[in-house]
Design an enzyme around this catalytic site. Sequence first.
Site, PDB file in Angstrom:
ATOM      1  N   ASP A   1       1.964  -7.566   5.129  1.00 33.92           N
ATOM      2  CA  ASP A   1       3.366  -7.178   5.101  1.00 33.92           C
ATOM      3  C   ASP A   1       3.932  -6.978   6.512  1.00 33.92           C
ATOM      4  OD1 ASP A   1       5.786  -5.960   4.114  1.00 33.92           O
ATOM      5  OD2 ASP A   1       4.871  -4.010   4.473  1.00 33.92           O
TER       6      ASP A   1
ATOM      7  N   GLU B   1      -7.061  -2.884   3.272  1.00 32.66           N
ATOM      8  CA  GLU B   1      -6.830  -3.213   1.877  1.00 32.66           C
ATOM      9  C   GLU B   1      -7.375  -4.578   1.453  1.00 32.66           C
ATOM     10  OE1 GLU B   1      -2.700  -2.590   0.918  1.00 32.66           O
ATOM     11  OE2 GLU B   1      -2.821  -0.443   1.291  1.00 32.66           O
TER      12      GLU B   1
ATOM     13  N   TYR C   1       0.521   5.024  -2.416  1.00 31.43           N
ATOM     14  CA  TYR C   1       1.990   5.074  -2.385  1.00 31.43           C
ATOM     15  C   TYR C   1       2.519   5.661  -3.683  1.00 31.43           C
ATOM     16  CZ  TYR C   1       1.977   2.641   2.021  1.00 31.43           C
ATOM     17  OH  TYR C   1       1.798   2.337   3.352  1.00 31.43           O
TER      18      TYR C   1
ATOM     19  N   GLU D   1      -2.675   5.856   4.756  1.00 37.44           N
ATOM     20  CA  GLU D   1      -1.272   5.429   4.640  1.00 37.44           C
ATOM     21  C   GLU D   1      -0.621   6.216   3.520  1.00 37.44           C
ATOM     22  OE1 GLU D   1      -0.365   1.238   4.122  1.00 37.44           O
ATOM     23  OE2 GLU D   1      -1.850   0.668   5.633  1.00 37.44           O
TER      24      GLU D   1
HETATM   25  C1  GCB Z   1       0.277  -1.135   2.537  1.00 32.55           C
HETATM   26  C2  GCB Z   1      -0.150  -1.972   3.676  1.00 32.55           C
HETATM   27  C3  GCB Z   1       0.900  -2.047   4.768  1.00 32.55           C
HETATM   28  C4  GCB Z   1       2.278  -2.211   4.131  1.00 32.55           C
HETATM   29  C5  GCB Z   1       2.557  -1.000   3.282  1.00 32.55           C
HETATM   30  C6  GCB Z   1       3.901  -1.093   2.553  1.00 32.55           C
HETATM   31  O1  GCB Z   1      -0.514  -0.704   1.740  1.00 32.55           O
HETATM   32  O2  GCB Z   1      -1.385  -1.579   4.224  1.00 32.55           O
HETATM   33  O3  GCB Z   1       0.586  -3.113   5.615  1.00 32.55           O
HETATM   34  O4  GCB Z   1       3.278  -2.410   5.074  1.00 32.55           O
HETATM   35  O5  GCB Z   1       1.576  -0.877   2.303  1.00 32.55           O
HETATM   36  O6  GCB Z   1       4.888  -0.568   3.063  1.00 32.55           O
HETATM   37  O7  GCB Z   1       3.959  -1.727   1.521  1.00 32.55           O
END
Ligand code: GCB
Length: 652
Positions: A207, A451, A504, A540
């Site tokens: 991403d 990931e 997330y 993250e």
């Molecule tokens: C993740 C990735 C990261 C993305 C992020 C997102 O899990 O490791 O590279 O930018 O999520 O914002 O979706």
Amino acid sequence: MLRGPAGAWAVLGPLLWGCGLALLQGGMLYPRESRSRERKELDGLWSFRADFSDNRRQGFEQQWYRAPLRESGPTLDMPVPSSFNDVGQDGQLRSFVGWVWYEREITLPQRWTEDLGMRVVLRIGSAHYYAIVWVNGVHVAEHEGGHLPFEADISKLVQSGPLSSCRITIAINNTLSPHTLPPGTILYKTDPSMYPKGYFVQNIKFDFFNYAGLHRTVLLYTTPTTYIDDITVTTDMDQDIGLVNYQIVVQGSDHFQLDVGLLDEEGKVVAKGAGAQGQLQVPNAHLWWPYLMHEHPAYLYSLEVKLTAQTAVGPVSDFYTLPVGIRTVAITERQFLINGKPFYFQGVNKHEDADIRGKGFDWPLLVKDFNLLRWLGANAFRTSHYPYAEEVLQLCDRYGIVVIDESPGVGIKSAESFSNVSLQHHLEVMEEMIRRDKNHPAVVMWSLANEPASFLKPAGYYFKTLIAHTKALDPSRPVTFVTNTNYEADLGAPYVDVICVNSYYSWYHDYGHMEVIQLQLATQFENWHKIYQKPMIQSEYGADTIAGFHEDPPLMFSEEYQKGLLEQYHAVLDQKRKEYVVGELIWNFADFMTNESPFRMIGNRKGIFTRQRQPKSAAFLLRERYWRLANETRYHQSAVKSQCVGNSLFTV
Ligand code: GCB
């Protein structure tokens, strides 16, 4: 990795890769000036052309490297360092996939071309992704991988006769394959009712925008022909005696003498040694401490190495000075220890990314970022998702910002990308990365990937092998990879030292339902810890936020939602950090560019700073938190005080 002649690539074309295992030769010391070494940076404007021909091979068919680039067609001015994508007005160049050509003509000092006792080296800090280099039309180097440096000894070429100028040509291909790091695929779209003939797109499973070009400094430097090729330093403590173990590799002669001296910050010699390896002992050593963990963080000694050699042309000396931080790193089941004290990673994930320059190295941006990190009270970051410029790590050493150094293993999602071909390349990348970064005290852990699909069957063997190899190359640092795989399904996790998990909650699912975060996050930690009694990092978490969007009660994308989400995470982190959670890294330090998609509003907006480095509300929240966490340790008091001038909130 340096490769053989370019011919094969010209034949295979732009869209295919092979990844044979080449043995890594030689050191990769950062080029520093010294009494015996000079450097000449080649930053500035280069001539540039993208090869838009259908097969992207016109440059090879017409041998553009043979003569000045302007003779084979029109050229553009291209700044170096910079990505080529965003500096122009041409949308086609922005998304170009294939070979681009860079060229620079330079005049060398006469001495460099006449003194046969001098070695002239061309060093390319980063060329994304595959690069072929010619000097005056002669092939001198090839390299795969966009985030690590490579070199070519060009002495013979520049010293072979009268020379008025020297022409450097670099062809770079940003095509990714399932075996590159990061991986990617080329998809040809063949429906003639929808796409013109030959139409293809490059698909990626990560991403961030696949910026390309000469991203870091290109330079020439000199050494004597007998020279210090590599230095490896590891450090330890015995009571209050600092131990500095060193190993030096010399090239060019077998008859030499090596003298080393360790100088403190006042320039006083505190230990001396001789020979290619040894141990220096420093009584009452000043340790290298992370930012906010000590009143004098980031103490750096200087290891001065002097080589004296007898050669056919007489005696030769070479000098190299390496900054050295004396510190130890260790882990227990529940802790990450630096100098024997529990360390909590309170920090960020970053990207090398900014307006216009893309991934191009930029000093003002770098200094701004470090000022923001220190303002924030951050003591750590992860080089998500690739190794950053060496100058970044040098600043981390100087400021005490701890680094989880990550390889470009991002987007490893298909079985093909776990094949032996891919694994061999990944092993080599780790060699290159450790060769470059091994001496930075700030680097405390290697991260092999982000990931990966670590639930796929071949992932177990892949990570077992990769981790064993990394530990063999560097037994002094813990190793991890960052996972988002279910705790029961992850086949790589058994081999890591620290469990790093991305999640997330209430962003990619349970949209808008922040009330579920605490339960889900606590369950995540407990599940992992139940199986693996290992320290954990929340590597993250975050929420996309458009700066200036306000909604109360909070709605997704508003500043209030980002803050609210972070607060929910922090409530659980505050409990678990008393147990086995050793860190939290927000996603992300700043907004950054991605591929276009309906899920991204001009890039990823999870930054706590905008892409222009202005704070969103969450930055103030995090600042308050990080300084509060710092206040809980007793080592940093005077550092906190000096940061607090004029800020009553943080007064201690
Ligand atoms: C993740 C990735 C990261 C993305 C992020 C997102 O899990 O490791 O590279 O930018 O999520 O914002 O979706």
